[in-house]
Design an enzyme around this catalytic site. Sequence first.
Site, mmCIF file in Angstrom:
data_model
loop_
_atom_site.group_PDB
_atom_site.id
_atom_site.type_symbol
_atom_site.label_atom_id
_atom_site.label_comp_id
_atom_site.label_asym_id
_atom_site.label_seq_id
_atom_site.Cartn_x
_atom_site.Cartn_y
_atom_site.Cartn_z
ATOM 1 N NE ARG A 171 -3.906 -2.104 2.276
ATOM 2 C CZ ARG A 171 -5.103 -1.967 1.711
ATOM 3 N NH1 ARG A 171 -5.424 -0.836 1.132
ATOM 4 N NH2 ARG A 171 -5.967 -2.965 1.717
ATOM 5 N NE ARG A 224 -6.595 4.949 4.652
ATOM 6 C CZ ARG A 224 -7.459 4.039 5.080
ATOM 7 N NH1 ARG A 224 -8.663 4.401 5.423
ATOM 8 N NH2 ARG A 224 -7.116 2.764 5.164
ATOM 9 N NE ARG A 267 -8.536 8.590 -2.293
ATOM 10 C CZ ARG A 267 -9.800 8.883 -2.077
ATOM 11 N NH1 ARG A 267 -10.398 9.820 -2.766
ATOM 12 N NH2 ARG A 267 -10.503 8.231 -1.169
ATOM 13 C CG ASP A 323 -9.697 -1.044 -4.956
ATOM 14 O OD1 ASP A 323 -10.549 -1.952 -5.116
ATOM 15 O OD2 ASP A 323 -9.295 -0.688 -3.832
ATOM 16 C CE1 TYR A 343 -13.589 -6.579 -0.104
ATOM 17 C CE2 TYR A 343 -11.892 -7.629 -1.450
ATOM 18 C CZ TYR A 343 -12.254 -6.865 -0.350
ATOM 19 O OH TYR A 343 -11.294 -6.394 0.503
#
Length: 318
Positions: free
Chosen positions: A37, A41, A50, A86, A164
């Site tokens: 990642r 963030r 973002r 993603d 998912y």
Amino acid sequence: LCSFIHSPKGFPKLKNDTFLRAARGEETEHTPVWCMRQAGRYLPEFRETRAAQDFFAACRSPKLCCELTLQPLRRFPLDAAIIFSDILVVPQALGMEVVMVPGKGPTFTEPIKEVEDLLKLRQKVDVAAELGYVFQAITLTRHSLEGKVPLIGFSGAPWTLMSYMIEGGGSTTMAKAKSWLYRHPEASHRLLRLLADVVTDYLVGQVAAGAQALQVFESHAGHLGPEQFEDFALPYIRDIAQAVKSKLKEEALPLVPMIIFAKDAHYALRDLAHAGYEVVGLDWTIRPQEARAQTGKDVTLQGNLDPCALYAPKVSCG
């Protein structure tokens, strides 16, 4: 932000190939480092970039993806970049709507509930039309990296994507998706085959666009037991590696190293080592020595660092 360059040809010469050499099992001067990642963030510039964008709108913007991919490299001496995207762009390409809900995460507005719902999915996906924005982002980023480090492309593996699509989002148990494997084995295989075909074309398209390595994320492997993994995950992981390599040869594209990361699938390391990938990723719950004993000497091992180790003071990290 990065400026767009149309032609995928004439990429800058690679200056740091340590990651690629390690992936191929060659000796390197140091252990190459990158993070899964990488754009995240933890970076204030990431949050700022973002802030004005919906998450999936950002994924569909080649310029933003390029910028978010490059941000960590401006701060840290990493040995590879991984494209900002993603795994759930693949279900979107099949016609499913996925939104990012603040505080909850990715959410499917209409998850798959019944076998009949499979008919709502696109059975033939034009990957260039549906996911061309990812290819544009890869080409743009490859140029913008100026050869500093190689660029990694990626996809989710079929079982993880299926889980998912049926759960409708994240889950601690994946009980709905797992029950499908028991109740609807034939339909499960149909869906997994469809996903494997799309993922194959998607990964080949990423190489054509400029990706220099590929990682397949079986993030939800740990929700399966050994028998279910062998029936519903491993065959498609194998097929993807074989089909991608075959298509790359057919299209005279580079045979880039491929990485399989099946989180918590310790029971399958031996099988994964023979699944057609140059690299097997490890999570932090297995000793590398044990993993090496199971995988043999013909694959490179990657990973094993607990992400929370990044919170430790520098002294304790040695």
